[in-house]
Design a protein around this motif. Structure first.
Motif, PDB file in Angstrom:
ATOM      1  N   ALA A 282       0.824  -1.203   0.000  1.00  0.00           N
ATOM      2  CA  ALA A 282       0.000   0.000   0.000  1.00  0.00           C
ATOM      3  C   ALA A 282       0.857   1.252   0.000  1.00  0.00           C
ATOM      4  O   ALA A 282       1.988   1.250   0.508  1.00  0.00           O
ATOM      5  CB  ALA A 282      -0.914   0.025   1.225  1.00  0.00           C
ATOM      6  N   ASN A 283       0.299   2.308  -0.567  1.00  0.00           N
ATOM      7  CA  ASN A 283       0.907   3.616  -0.415  1.00  0.00           C
ATOM      8  C   ASN A 283       1.106   3.846   1.077  1.00  0.00           C
ATOM      9  O   ASN A 283       0.188   3.644   1.880  1.00  0.00           O
ATOM     10  CB  ASN A 283      -0.029   4.675  -1.007  1.00  0.00           C
ATOM     11  CG  ASN A 283       0.547   6.056  -0.953  1.00  0.00           C
ATOM     12  OD1 ASN A 283       0.640   6.645   0.115  1.00  0.00           O
ATOM     13  ND2 ASN A 283       0.929   6.577  -2.103  1.00  0.00           N
ATOM     14  N   ALA A 284       2.302   4.271   1.464  1.00  0.00           N
ATOM     15  CA  ALA A 284       2.639   4.347   2.887  1.00  0.00           C
ATOM     16  C   ALA A 284       1.670   5.220   3.671  1.00  0.00           C
ATOM     17  O   ALA A 284       1.314   4.898   4.814  1.00  0.00           O
ATOM     18  CB  ALA A 284       4.064   4.859   3.045  1.00  0.00           C
ATOM     19  N   SER A 285       1.217   6.319   3.089  1.00  0.00           N
ATOM     20  CA  SER A 285       0.307   7.222   3.806  1.00  0.00           C
ATOM     21  C   SER A 285      -1.083   6.633   3.964  1.00  0.00           C
ATOM     22  O   SER A 285      -1.845   7.053   4.846  1.00  0.00           O
ATOM     23  CB  SER A 285       0.215   8.567   3.080  1.00  0.00           C
ATOM     24  OG  SER A 285      -0.378   8.416   1.809  1.00  0.00           O
ATOM     25  N   LEU A 286      -1.432   5.657   3.113  1.00  0.00           N
ATOM     26  CA  LEU A 286      -2.753   5.046   3.165  1.00  0.00           C
ATOM     27  C   LEU A 286      -2.750   3.670   3.822  1.00  0.00           C
ATOM     28  O   LEU A 286      -3.806   3.074   4.024  1.00  0.00           O
ATOM     29  CB  LEU A 286      -3.325   4.920   1.753  1.00  0.00           C
ATOM     30  CG  LEU A 286      -3.480   6.226   0.970  1.00  0.00           C
ATOM     31  CD1 LEU A 286      -3.969   5.936  -0.443  1.00  0.00           C
ATOM     32  CD2 LEU A 286      -4.427   7.177   1.682  1.00  0.00           C
ATOM     33  N   ALA A 287      -1.573   3.160   4.160  1.00  0.00           N
ATOM     34  CA  ALA A 287      -1.470   1.816   4.698  1.00  0.00           C
ATOM     35  C   ALA A 287      -2.316   1.588   5.941  1.00  0.00           C
ATOM     36  O   ALA A 287      -2.980   0.542   6.053  1.00  0.00           O
ATOM     37  CB  ALA A 287      -0.002   1.475   4.986  1.00  0.00           C
ATOM     38  N   PRO A 288      -2.355   2.510   6.907  1.00  0.00           N
ATOM     39  CA  PRO A 288      -3.205   2.250   8.084  1.00  0.00           C
ATOM     40  C   PRO A 288      -4.674   2.042   7.713  1.00  0.00           C
ATOM     41  O   PRO A 288      -5.336   1.150   8.279  1.00  0.00           O
ATOM     42  CB  PRO A 288      -3.025   3.523   8.927  1.00  0.00           C
ATOM     43  CG  PRO A 288      -1.675   4.038   8.548  1.00  0.00           C
ATOM     44  CD  PRO A 288      -1.558   3.757   7.072  1.00  0.00           C
ATOM     45  N   ALA A 289      -5.188   2.811   6.780  1.00  0.00           N
ATOM     46  CA  ALA A 289      -6.577   2.654   6.371  1.00  0.00           C
ATOM     47  C   ALA A 289      -6.782   1.348   5.636  1.00  0.00           C
ATOM     48  O   ALA A 289      -7.818   0.682   5.792  1.00  0.00           O
ATOM     49  CB  ALA A 289      -7.001   3.844   5.493  1.00  0.00           C
ATOM     50  N   VAL A 290      -5.824   0.963   4.801  1.00  0.00           N
ATOM     51  CA  VAL A 290      -5.935  -0.304   4.079  1.00  0.00           C
ATOM     52  C   VAL A 290      -5.915  -1.477   5.055  1.00  0.00           C
ATOM     53  O   VAL A 290      -6.718  -2.412   4.953  1.00  0.00           O
ATOM     54  CB  VAL A 290      -4.795  -0.443   3.049  1.00  0.00           C
ATOM     55  CG1 VAL A 290      -4.823  -1.834   2.401  1.00  0.00           C
ATOM     56  CG2 VAL A 290      -4.886   0.636   1.989  1.00  0.00           C
ATOM     57  N   LEU A 291      -5.014  -1.436   6.023  1.00  0.00           N
ATOM     58  CA  LEU A 291      -4.919  -2.517   7.001  1.00  0.00           C
ATOM     59  C   LEU A 291      -6.179  -2.606   7.858  1.00  0.00           C
ATOM     60  O   LEU A 291      -6.612  -3.711   8.221  1.00  0.00           O
ATOM     61  CB  LEU A 291      -3.686  -2.314   7.884  1.00  0.00           C
ATOM     62  CG  LEU A 291      -2.340  -2.488   7.163  1.00  0.00           C
ATOM     63  CD1 LEU A 291      -1.194  -2.039   8.056  1.00  0.00           C
ATOM     64  CD2 LEU A 291      -2.143  -3.938   6.741  1.00  0.00           C
ATOM     65  N   GLU A 292      -6.771  -1.484   8.167  1.00  0.00           N
ATOM     66  CA  GLU A 292      -8.032  -1.496   8.909  1.00  0.00           C
ATOM     67  C   GLU A 292      -9.117  -2.174   8.093  1.00  0.00           C
ATOM     68  O   GLU A 292      -9.914  -2.959   8.618  1.00  0.00           O
ATOM     69  CB  GLU A 292      -8.431  -0.061   9.274  1.00  0.00           C
ATOM     70  CG  GLU A 292      -9.565   0.041  10.287  1.00  0.00           C
ATOM     71  CD  GLU A 292     -10.946  -0.112   9.668  1.00  0.00           C
ATOM     72  OE1 GLU A 292     -11.859  -0.621  10.355  1.00  0.00           O
ATOM     73  OE2 GLU A 292     -11.111   0.271   8.481  1.00  0.00           O
ATOM     74  N   LEU A 293      -9.130  -1.895   6.793  1.00  0.00           N
ATOM     75  CA  LEU A 293     -10.111  -2.496   5.896  1.00  0.00           C
ATOM     76  C   LEU A 293      -9.916  -4.010   5.828  1.00  0.00           C
ATOM     77  O   LEU A 293     -10.866  -4.778   5.937  1.00  0.00           O
ATOM     78  CB  LEU A 293      -9.948  -1.863   4.509  1.00  0.00           C
ATOM     79  CG  LEU A 293     -11.093  -2.003   3.510  1.00  0.00           C
ATOM     80  CD1 LEU A 293     -12.319  -1.241   3.979  1.00  0.00           C
ATOM     81  CD2 LEU A 293     -10.636  -1.474   2.148  1.00  0.00           C
ATOM     82  N   VAL A 294      -8.663  -4.424   5.673  1.00  0.00           N
ATOM     83  CA  VAL A 294      -8.345  -5.852   5.585  1.00  0.00           C
ATOM     84  C   VAL A 294      -8.668  -6.538   6.912  1.00  0.00           C
ATOM     85  O   VAL A 294      -9.165  -7.683   6.929  1.00  0.00           O
ATOM     86  CB  VAL A 294      -6.863  -6.042   5.225  1.00  0.00           C
ATOM     87  CG1 VAL A 294      -6.465  -7.522   5.305  1.00  0.00           C
ATOM     88  CG2 VAL A 294      -6.588  -5.511   3.815  1.00  0.00           C
TER      89      VAL A 294
END
Length: 297
Positions: A282-294
């Motif tokens: 993931a784009n580093a700035s968006l990784a927390p949101a992506v991980l929350e989604l996953v």
């Protein structure tokens, strides 16, 4: 298919070792780039035109004469240029054929390992759909050291080596600086790439797609794990989430993503340069949101 052993990174691997020498990186990039160009020419010349496909594990798991020919060619060249460095490939396994193959950093493993997928997205290749590629990576105990992806239909060769950045057809690709915009949810309007590789992951992918829908995230399932991760490295997609794959599907593209500054890790949110049992890029700035989604399951 040959299974890969659990990879255990070696703490404090010396950056000045032979595995990371400047001369090795330069030569590996040159040879890998040459092989990627060879593969791109063969793929574009033969895709969808009498590929003589045969099924392997399912009606959509194809192998063709092109897969075999390109892997044999890759093995011949690498064996001549890098004697003593083993090669692991989709069609012919490791040096001893099919069976467990320890990754660098694991007990009894070689210091370096070439990993090749001659045609990633073979079902698309057989059908003539313009979404397949060639993937080659040189791996050490710290993960992908060199990676090259050929995207024949875009006439692009993407290449990266640790500490040297990402290039497309020889031109530098600047790391993406995408950041959440204004008051909008961080992932709203972005794209996420995934793959449905077997019935075993349909439930997980279906759940992910439902969560993406709720966050207004577009999902793309296009048939090549290597190119899916590459789209994130290039800044075209916010993330790639893969539940099932083999190391040769992703190793080359993960080298690109690392040099593009992307976050790379396991589905549980643990950062690791070469996840073997489910990954998030993931784009580093968006990784927390992506991980929350996953993590919603």
């Amino acid at each position: 298919m040959p299974a890969t052993a659990e990879r255990r990174p070696t703490p404090g691997a010396a950056s000045g070792s032979a595995a990371g020498s400047a001369a090795l990186l330069s030569r590996a990039l040159e040879v890998a780039g040459r092989l990627a160009n060879d593969a791109a020419e063969v793929i574009t010349a033969t895709a969808g035109r009498g590929a003589d496909p045969h099924t392997k594990t399912s009606p959509y798991d194809w192998v063709t004469d092109t897969d075999r020919t390109l892997e044999r060619h890759t093995r011949r060249v690498l064996t001549g240029e890098f004697p003593g460095v083993p090669v692991l490939g989709e069609e012919y396994g490791g040096p001893d054929g099919f069976g467990p193959m320890p990754m660098p950093g694991s007990d009894g493993a070689a210091e370096l390992l070439w990993v090749v997928d001659p045609v990633d997205g073979t079902a698309n290749y057989v059908a003539g759909l313009p979404w397949c590629g060639y993937s080659l990576a040189l791996v050490d105990a710290r993960g992908p050291l060199v990676g090259v992806i050929a995207d024949p239909y875009q006439a692009q060769i993407y290449a990266a080596a640790r500490g040297r950045g990402l290039r497309a057809n020889g031109r530098v690709v600047e790391p993406s600086t995408t950041a959440p915009a204004g008051d909008q949810p961080p992932l709203s309007g972005t794209l996420l790439c995934t793959e449905v590789s077997s019935p075993a992951v349909w439930g997980s992918v279906s759940a992910l797609m439902q969560h993406c829908r709720g966050e207004r995230v577009g999902v793309r399932v296009l048939g090549s794990s290597a190119l899916a991760v590459t789209q994130v490295a290039l800044g075209r997609a916010a993330a790639a989430v893969l539940h099932e794959y083999e190391v040769w599907d992703v190793a080359g593209a993960l080298a690109l993503a690392a040099e593009a500054g992307m976050w790379i890790g396991s589905l549980d949110g643990s950062p690791t340069p070469l996840p073997l049992e489910g990954l998030v890029v993931a784009n580093a700035s968006l990784a927390p949101a992506v991980l929350e989604l996953v993590g919603r399951g």
